[in-house]
Design an enzyme around this catalytic site. Structure first.
Site, mmCIF file in Angstrom:
data_model
loop_
_atom_site.group_PDB
_atom_site.id
_atom_site.type_symbol
_atom_site.label_atom_id
_atom_site.label_comp_id
_atom_site.label_asym_id
_atom_site.label_seq_id
_atom_site.Cartn_x
_atom_site.Cartn_y
_atom_site.Cartn_z
ATOM 1 N N ARG A 36 0.623 -1.454 0.217
ATOM 2 C CA ARG A 36 -0.102 0.082 -0.100
ATOM 3 C C ARG A 36 0.717 1.152 0.303
ATOM 4 N NH1 ARG A 36 -2.145 -3.726 -0.876
ATOM 5 N NH2 ARG A 36 -4.051 -4.549 -0.449
ATOM 6 N N SER B 251 -10.718 0.040 3.754
ATOM 7 C CA SER B 251 -9.707 -0.090 4.923
ATOM 8 C C SER B 251 -9.416 1.310 5.422
ATOM 9 C CB SER B 251 -8.997 -1.078 4.793
ATOM 10 O OG SER B 251 -9.630 -2.574 4.511
ATOM 11 N N GLU C 8 -4.593 4.518 5.977
ATOM 12 C CA GLU C 8 -4.359 3.525 4.315
ATOM 13 C C GLU C 8 -4.869 4.791 4.174
ATOM 14 O OE1 GLU C 8 -5.367 -0.063 3.490
ATOM 15 O OE2 GLU C 8 -6.301 0.376 2.228
#
Ligand SMILES: Cc1cc2nc3c(=O)[nH]c(=O)nc-3n(C[C@H](O)[C@H](O)[C@H](O)COP(=O)(O)OP(=O)(O)OC[C@H]3O[C@@H](n4cnc5c(N)ncnc54)[C@H](O)[C@@H]3O)c2cc1C
Length: 335
Positions: free
Chosen positions: A163, A234, A331
């Site tokens: 990520r 998320s 994130e």
């Protein structure tokens, strides 16, 4: 279409949390050539610049005082070389997955239904169900807001990680992705390592289509649709910790889920599990809440402000730090 910079634009339709903040200036970029003019405009007014796709990984906590570049350039082109496809940044990621499946270009079925644009996909190296974008990535074309030049970047230049990529750090944040070139497989190349996926496919034959269908079915069941209830998927990354830290935690929590990483000394642990132990599912702060079924997903339950969401997230990460000694990282990009 004549290029236009609008003033005082409400960003509610441009972020999947659906929070209401204003952009001082806003440009709908359908033709990348307009970026030169946009850059000059921002320089002349000394404005900061924010590149935006569909805002499905972005949370606004204030009005944006600068220029928002909404990337909306469309188009796809097959390139010489088997399975090589160049896609413009403003294309929808999910529509691309569907297009590939319909045109016998394989590999990215596991990434179905991830909201957002193709241009944002390399920024956080999107991933799901055992597949990450960098596995198919060849190069991208970017406009450098600092120099006004076009740059071509290969996989090594992008510094992809879990990520993460160069585009999340300075000076990478000055790069506007214009198009992405992927190398797709001409023969089915299925990734079925994720247990839930094989269970979902069950008795059916495993094909790219059945994997695509299974991913869509699981995601539709598990994740709230941002069109129904604002969210950004998320909110936290799964934290990466040392193997020795995992061993010491497992003495008290033997069932803590963890996965290997490319580095033998490091493991990824489940942020959802850590949050679940602290009882976060369903809890509310102001208009923001934690999803009832998914401790990692924060939702806009009732006219939440970005501030409500961030305060809730801070409380959640403090509780994990206190109990497990693990610092959660977001994130979602907070603006
Ligand atoms: C319900 C839901 C489920 C999700 N599931 C997943 C998942 O399974 N896996 C996953 O990885 N992500 C997931 N996400 C997060 C999100 O979909 C991805 O991060 C997606 O790539 C964001 O695309 P976007 O166009 O909306 O980006 P935005 O939110 O608009 O932007 C995200 C970041 O990319 C930058 N950016 C956007 N476009 C460009 C460009 N053209 N050039 C340079 N920088 C740019 C922005 O400045 C910002 O920093 C999910 C989100 C939601 C709402």
């Amino acid at each position: 279409m004549i290029f236009e910079i609008q003033e005082q634009v409400d960003l509610t339709p441009y972020n999947s949390f659906g929070v209401s903040q204003m952009a001082a200036y806003f440009a709908d970029i359908q033709d990348p050539a307009d970026l030169r003019q946009a850059r000059e405009f921002a320089a002349s007014k000394r404005l900061s610049v924010l590149v935006l796709g569909q805002g499905s990984n972005t949370l606004f906590i204030n009005d944006y005082p600068g220029l928002v570049l909404y990337m909306n350039n469309q188009g796809k082109q097959m390139l010489p070389g088997a399975g090589m496809l160049r896609i413009c940044a403003g294309e929808s990621w999910h529509e691309l997955v569907l297009f590939c499946l319909q045109n016998s270009l394989y590999g990215i079925e596991n990434l179905a239904l991830i909201p957002g644009t193709v241009g944002a996909a390399p920024v956080q190296n999107i991933g799901a169900y055992g597949v990450e974008l960098d596995q198919f990535f060849v190069e991208l074309e970017a406009f450098d807001l600092k120099t006004g030049e076009i740059r071509y970047m290969n996989k090594a230049d992008c510094q992809f990680a879990y990520r993460d990529s160069i585009f999340k750090q300075n000076p990478g944040q000055k790069l506007v992705v214009l198009s992405v070139t992927l190398q797709l497989a001409l023969e089915p190349a299925l990734e079925l390592g994720y247990a839930g996926l094989t269970d979902e496919i069950a008795e059916q034959e495993a094909t790219p289509q059945s994997v695509f269908d299974a991913v869509c079915a699981i995601r539709s069941r598990k994740l709230p649709d941002p069109k129904q209830i604002g969210n950004a998927g998320s909110f936290f990354k799964n934290p990466v910790v040392s193997r020795s830290k995992l061993l010491s935690l497992r003495k008290s929590y033997p069932e803590l889920p963890a996965w290997d990483t490319a580095d033998a000394d490091l493991v990824k642990v489940s942020a959802a599990w850590l949050l679940d132990q602290k009882g976060w599912k369903g809890r509310r702060r102001g208009g923001a809440a934690v999803h009832e079924d998914h401790a990692l997903v924060l939702v806009n339950r009732d006219n939440a402000s970005g501030e409500d969401v961030v305060l809730l997230a801070q409380e959640m990460s403090s509780s994990v730090l206190q109990s497990f000694g693990i610092a959660l990282q977001t994130e979602v990009r907070i603006i």
